[in-house]
Design an enzyme around this catalytic site. Structure first.
Site, PDB file in Angstrom:
ATOM      1  N   GLU A 194       1.082  -1.094   0.166  1.00  0.00           N
ATOM      2  CA  GLU A 194      -0.017   0.009   0.402  1.00  0.00           C
ATOM      3  C   GLU A 194       0.899   1.547   0.225  1.00  0.00           C
ATOM      4  OE1 GLU A 194      -4.035   1.562   2.321  1.00  0.00           O
ATOM      5  OE2 GLU A 194      -2.501   0.411   3.739  1.00  0.00           O
TER       6      GLU A 194
ATOM      7  N   LYS B 265     -10.521   0.160  -2.002  1.00  0.00           N
ATOM      8  CA  LYS B 265      -9.942  -0.025  -0.909  1.00  0.00           C
ATOM      9  C   LYS B 265     -11.282   0.593  -0.330  1.00  0.00           C
ATOM     10  CE  LYS B 265      -7.689   0.224   3.551  1.00  0.00           C
ATOM     11  NZ  LYS B 265      -6.206   1.167   4.131  1.00  0.00           N
TER      12      LYS B 265
ATOM     13  N   CYS C 157      -4.927  -3.926   3.244  1.00  0.00           N
ATOM     14  CA  CYS C 157      -4.784  -3.086   4.888  1.00  0.00           C
ATOM     15  C   CYS C 157      -6.153  -3.444   5.821  1.00  0.00           C
ATOM     16  CB  CYS C 157      -4.202  -1.490   5.030  1.00  0.00           C
ATOM     17  SG  CYS C 157      -3.086  -1.055   6.526  1.00  0.00           S
TER      18      CYS C 157
END
Length: 268
Positions: free
Chosen positions: A40, A113, A158
């Site tokens: 990321e 995301k 994440c």
């Protein structure tokens, strides 16, 4: 199929970050990896959160996208481009997007995301929603390796790791987790969450992390790793830039699912 999780300690220079990413991707190619996953924010860990907006690219056009496409074609790799900021219809917020390129340099998947991180421990806080716009759509793609075996590859980023329902929806053979976990949360939860997602989905997990002290003062946890469908950590690296390499075995994956058909026993 051999895969590589790329660990970086990205800084505030886009050019230096891309140069380091290329060097590490080339190392992955040299050891025979077919799929390489960048972390990321591989292209920028800015001095301020708003720095993401300054380099946000139009989908299909921009320096970082050109880098990913050109490098995938040059090295003959499948590359999951960690995340990069892409412009949205809100000028105050970008998408934190993973773009996947095939060995011909074609972009074959995009995932924005979905879950945006917010954390405050009484002394320091962080809120991604201040500059990022959440995605809405779970995303997976099909990858055929050099041996002709097909893999369903699911995308996550994440903080998504804390939401197991996303991984159920992906129904993947391999799950990618580019990340920049904070040192505090990573030390407490990173490995156990990765192994849990591998075990409950009977899937390989490739987790490519930021790992070290960045020039903006932020410290990320690192510990990039590859986990097998039984929850065994096949390879990992604690901190610092590096390439974590492991072999994925399709026959082993199928055997785990056959011996313990938990995915067939779901009731909800």
């Amino acid at each position: 199929m051999k895969v590589a999780a790329i660990q970086m300690v990205s800084g505030s220079s886009l050019d230096r970050n891309l140069a380091q990413a290329h060097e590490l991707l080339d190392q992955a190619r040299h050891v025979g990896a077919e799929l390489a996953v960048l972390p990321e924010y591989f292209c920028l860990m800015g001095q301020r959160d708003t720095d993401k907006l300054l380099i946000a690219e139009t989908p299909g056009l921009g320096t970082v996208q050109d880098f990913l496409s050109d490098t995938a074609r040059e090295l003959g790799l499948w590359i999951a481009g960690g995340t990069l900021p892409l412009a949205t219809d809100d000028p105050q917020r970008a998408a934190n997007a993973t773009l996947v390129y095939d060995p011909h340099g074609r972009c074959v998947a995009r995932y924005d995301k979905i879950h945006l991180f917010r954390f405050h421990d009484g002394q320091q806080g962080y809120d991604e929603a201040a500059v990022l716009k959440a995605g809405q759509q779970p995303t997976a793609f099909d990858l055929t390796d050099r041996a002709g075996q097909r893999w369903r590859v699911g995308l996550s980023v994440c903080y998504d790791l804390r939401f197991p329902e996303l991984y159920r929806a992906l129904a993947a053979d391999i799950v990618l987790v580019p990340a920049a976990f904070t040192h505090v949360t990573g030390q407490a939860h990173w490995e156990v969450l990765l192994r849990a997602r591998a075990i409950e989905n009977q899937a390989y997990v490739i987790a490519a992390a930021q790992g070290g002290l960045h020039d903006n003062g932020r410290r990320t946890w690192g510990q990039s790793m590859v986990v097998d469908p039984w929850g065994v950590v096949l390879a990992q690296q604690a901190t610092g830039p590096g390439v974590v390499v492991a072999e994925l075995d399709r026959a082993y994956l199928d055997d785990v699912r056959r011996r313990l058909p938990a995915l067939q026993h779901r009731r909800l």
